[in-house]
Design a protein around this motif. Structure first.
Motif, short mmCIF file in Angstrom:
data_model
loop_
_atom_site.label_atom_id
_atom_site.label_comp_id
_atom_site.label_asym_id
_atom_site.label_seq_id
_atom_site.Cartn_x
_atom_site.Cartn_y
_atom_site.Cartn_z
N ARG A 1 24.06 36.03 1.63
CA ARG A 1 23.35 37.12 2.32
C ARG A 1 23.30 36.81 3.81
O ARG A 1 23.45 35.65 4.22
CB ARG A 1 21.92 37.20 1.78
N PRO A 2 23.04 37.84 4.61
CA PRO A 2 22.79 37.54 6.03
C PRO A 2 21.42 36.89 6.13
O PRO A 2 20.47 37.36 5.49
CB PRO A 2 22.78 38.93 6.68
N ASN A 3 21.32 35.80 6.86
CA ASN A 3 20.02 35.12 6.90
C ASN A 3 19.14 35.57 8.07
O ASN A 3 18.49 34.76 8.71
CB ASN A 3 20.22 33.61 6.92
N GLN A 4 19.15 36.87 8.32
CA GLN A 4 18.25 37.40 9.37
C GLN A 4 16.95 37.79 8.69
O GLN A 4 16.74 38.95 8.33
CB GLN A 4 18.91 38.58 10.08
N ASN B 1 16.94 42.64 -0.41
CA ASN B 1 16.02 43.11 0.61
C ASN B 1 16.40 42.69 2.02
O ASN B 1 15.77 43.11 2.99
CB ASN B 1 14.59 42.70 0.26
N LEU B 2 17.40 41.85 2.12
CA LEU B 2 17.91 41.53 3.46
C LEU B 2 19.00 42.50 3.91
O LEU B 2 19.44 42.48 5.04
CB LEU B 2 18.43 40.09 3.50
N GLN B 3 19.41 43.36 2.97
CA GLN B 3 20.33 44.44 3.37
C GLN B 3 19.47 45.54 3.96
O GLN B 3 18.61 46.06 3.28
CB GLN B 3 21.09 45.01 2.15
N LEU B 4 19.69 45.87 5.20
CA LEU B 4 18.85 46.88 5.85
C LEU B 4 19.09 48.27 5.27
O LEU B 4 20.19 48.58 4.83
CB LEU B 4 19.13 46.92 7.35
N PHE C 1 9.59 33.82 4.14
CA PHE C 1 10.73 33.95 5.06
C PHE C 1 10.34 34.41 6.46
O PHE C 1 11.11 34.28 7.38
CB PHE C 1 11.77 34.92 4.47
N ASP C 2 9.14 34.96 6.59
CA ASP C 2 8.74 35.50 7.88
C ASP C 2 7.54 34.72 8.44
O ASP C 2 7.64 34.03 9.45
CB ASP C 2 8.42 37.00 7.70
N ARG D 1 10.95 42.45 6.47
CA ARG D 1 9.82 43.38 6.50
C ARG D 1 10.25 44.84 6.65
O ARG D 1 9.46 45.74 6.44
CB ARG D 1 8.74 43.06 7.50
N LYS D 2 11.50 45.01 7.05
CA LYS D 2 11.97 46.40 7.21
C LYS D 2 12.54 46.96 5.90
O LYS D 2 12.88 48.14 5.84
CB LYS D 2 13.07 46.45 8.28
#
Lengths: 275, 344
Positions: free
Chosen positions: B213-216, B336-339, B301-302, B221-222
């Motif tokens: 996954r992208p680790n952003q 959930n990391l996929q926007l 994560f946040d 939260r979005k």
């Protein structure tokens, strides 16, 4: 090994009890050793073998050898606070958290909004300001309660109103049959229409139920206050008081350590701040 | 230095029996006695008949639970013991670094946690196997420790290559030298260790490829609330995931004073329980299960990233193993990391 144990409790004796309303009582305590604090900070008050909870003192921070704590009967521990008697022992640890930066407010016109039991922390602020009243240009206190019987600190109002530079306005949401009230009947936020303060550069402090804090903040922004001058007392579930239990986390902030006093600009983008 | 594996275990048993080095407890991983969990490991205090499994992969129980017990006295503080914990894996060691920042910081120190940390010597071991839920490499970790240990052991055949990481480790090595004959590493021993480590990393990478996954993490939260509602459908809110997590440390503080002396006790809590953030009067910021479910992911994560400079997941995978609803942690994070559309 450990220099200081943050959970150490100072024993304190209740020397006076004032029932302010049917659900709100002030206990006046004398701790075994002075507990210096800065107004806005909170303490963890222990009812032995029952539990402890976070409360902000309602007395001036100029006094360290005695402390008033005004508590609403609303849960398990507070139920027992309302059963205490003069002479009973309680425990205090703290103080914890941030405070109102009143030394930075020299020459300012200070507005305070206290709703319901939210008048307790703001009374501490008010009394601490009165101790140095020459430092400030004016102090306006807007107090709100649901009904006249719910309004606390009634016995002090006349005295406070006589103080030069102090403007003290009160409102209740409604007046039930049989209760007497000759002041404003409206939501506390409507009292903003009755005052005339330049919002630019002046601080405002809000403490009360979450819904009141929310709408007061929005109305203050409309009135012209800057979000960095709106001080909110966020009282979440603060079990430990020292940032270790995580219950009070508001996003990346701990209400207990980074708060309880926050300016609105800091927390406005976090989630669930009003809940 | 090189130590024979059997000699080392004999040394550990002697440490426990004769309090060598003043150790009152020597704790090692052992195989689960449940025949259905043959490849599961648990920490235990070593006994004469113990058969420790120092390598393999992480234990069922997190290392955290040996430093931050589910119930401990804060005042007056409970007694602590000098301990040697062996077989610590990198995911647990990384978690301990986060707990250190949370519980021993400039503002306040948890007295019990600090006592246990000071009185414990940690011997880590390289993972020589992986569990299906292991995913340290997905969160930037490795299946071996390159720091924070007192001693590290890397398996080479029937021996271990010992690496010293601290003064405590050096002292322990001196004790070991008195009891056991150690050998010098052979020419290619270090290469063998590198090769074994690389093999395990490759296995982990392969196993976790479907969950890349992208680790952003700031995007978490979005994520669409509908996603969380869907993901939380099978969650029964038992709190197992947080109780077994290597980095979760939420507690409640109770007063148990009955006499003249104040008594404060802390007990483990879980943000998955309904009453967790409820204040007097009954208000709670997260009354719905999906809100509490989401909170756990955001916390890891946040919020923890902001608080401690590291995300609160070290990839141990225990939360997936323990989940009564069979929720796959990695899949939830990935999804959930996929926007949402339009926000990429």
């Amino acid at each position: 090994m450990v220099a200081t144990n943050p959970y150490e409790v100072t024993s304190a004796e209740i020397f006076e009890i004032i029932d302010e309303s049917p659900t709100i009582r002030t206990i006046r305590i004398k701790p075994a050793k002075p507990i210096p604090f800065k107004t806005g900070q909170f303490i963890e008050l222990t009812v032995p073998n029952i539990g402890e909870g976070p409360f902000t003192p309602s007395s001036s921070h100029s006094i360290a050898d005695k402390m008033d704590v005004t508590i609403m009967k609303t849960g398990f521990v507070t139920e027992y606070v309302h059963k205490t008697k003069v002479g009973d022992r309680v425990g205090v640890r703290g103080p914890y958290g941030t405070y109102y930066p009143i030394d930075e407010w020299k020459g300012k016109d200070i507005l305070i909004m206290g709703g319901g039991v939210g008048m307790a922390p703001t009374r501490s602020l008010f009394l601490s300001l009165l101790d140095r009243i020459d430092n400030y240009n004016s102090i306006t206190f807007l107090a709100g309660a649901r009904t006249p019987n719910d309004m606390i600190y009634k016995q002090h109002i006349d005295g406070w109103r006589r103080i030069d530079k102090v403007n003290f306005l009160r409102s209740v949401d409604r007046v039930p049959d049989g209760e007497k009230w000759d002041e404003e009947v409206c939501l506390i936020t409507k009292l903003l229409n009755k005052i005339n303060i330049d919002p630019q550069g002046n601080p405002v402090v809000v403490c009360g139920p979450p819904i009141m804090m929310k709408f007061a903040t929005f109305d203050l922004l409309k009135y012209g206050y800057e979000d960095s001058n709106i001080y909110l007392s966020m009282e979440k579930k603060m079990y430990c008081g020292i940032g270790h239990c995580r219950h009070c986390v508001i996003g990346k902030y701990y209400a207990c350590k980074d708060g309880p006093v926050f300016t609105y600009d800091i927390i406005k983008n976090e989630e669930n701040i009003w809940e | 230095m090189i130590v024979n594996a059997q000699d080392f275990i004999t040394f550990l048993k002697k440490c426990q029996k004769e309090s060598i080095g003043g150790f009152q407890q020597v704790i090692v991983p052992r195989r689960s006695s449940n025949p259905e969990e043959e490849k599961q490991y648990l920490f235990e205090i070593i006994r004469a008949d113990s058969q420790p499994v120092l390598d393999a992969f992480r234990t069922i129980d997190p290392l955290r639970s040996l430093f931050y017990f589910s119930r401990e006295n804060l005042i007056p503080v409970d007694k602590t013991k000098k301990r040697l914990i062996v077989g610590v894996k990198a995911c647990d060691m990384a978690a301990l670094q986060i707990l250190d920042r949370a519980l021993i910081n400039d503002d306040f120190v948890d007295p019990m946690y600090q006592n246990w940390r000071e009185l414990t010597t940690l011997i880590s071991t390289d993972c020589t196997d992986i569990s299906p839920s292991c995913h340290c490499t997905l969160v930037g970790g490795k299946p071996y420790n390159d720091q924070h240990y007192d001693l590290n052991l890397s398996k080479i055949g029937q021996t271990y290559l010992i690496t010293v990481g601290s003064k405590k480790g050096e002292e322990l090595l001196n004790l070991l030298k008195k009891e056991v004959t150690l050998a010098q590493p052979q020419g290619d021993d270090k290469e063998k260790v590198k090769k074994s480590r690389r093999e395990i990393e490759l296995r982990l990478n392969k196993q976790n490829r479907p969950y890349e996954r992208p680790n952003q993490y700031e995007n978490l939260r979005k994520a669409d609330l509908e996603n969380w509602i869907e993901d939380a459908k099978n969650c029964v809110g038992c709190g197992g995931c947080t109780n077994i997590c290597s980095t979760c440390y939420c507690i409640i503080v109770n007063d148990e004073t009955t006499g003249a002396e104040f008594v404060k006790v802390r007990s483990q809590d879980s943000c998955q329980l309904n009453g967790y953030a409820r204040v007097a009067g009954g208000d709670t910021p997260r009354p719905k299960m999906y809100q509490r479910f989401r909170n756990r992911y955001l916390c890891k994560f946040d919020y923890m990233k902001s608080n401690f400079g590291a995300i609160g997941c070290t990839g141990c995978g225990r939360c997936t193993d323990v989940c009564a609803g069979e929720i796959e942690f990695r899949a939830v994070v990935q999804k959930n990391l996929q926007l949402p559309k339009g926000q990429e």
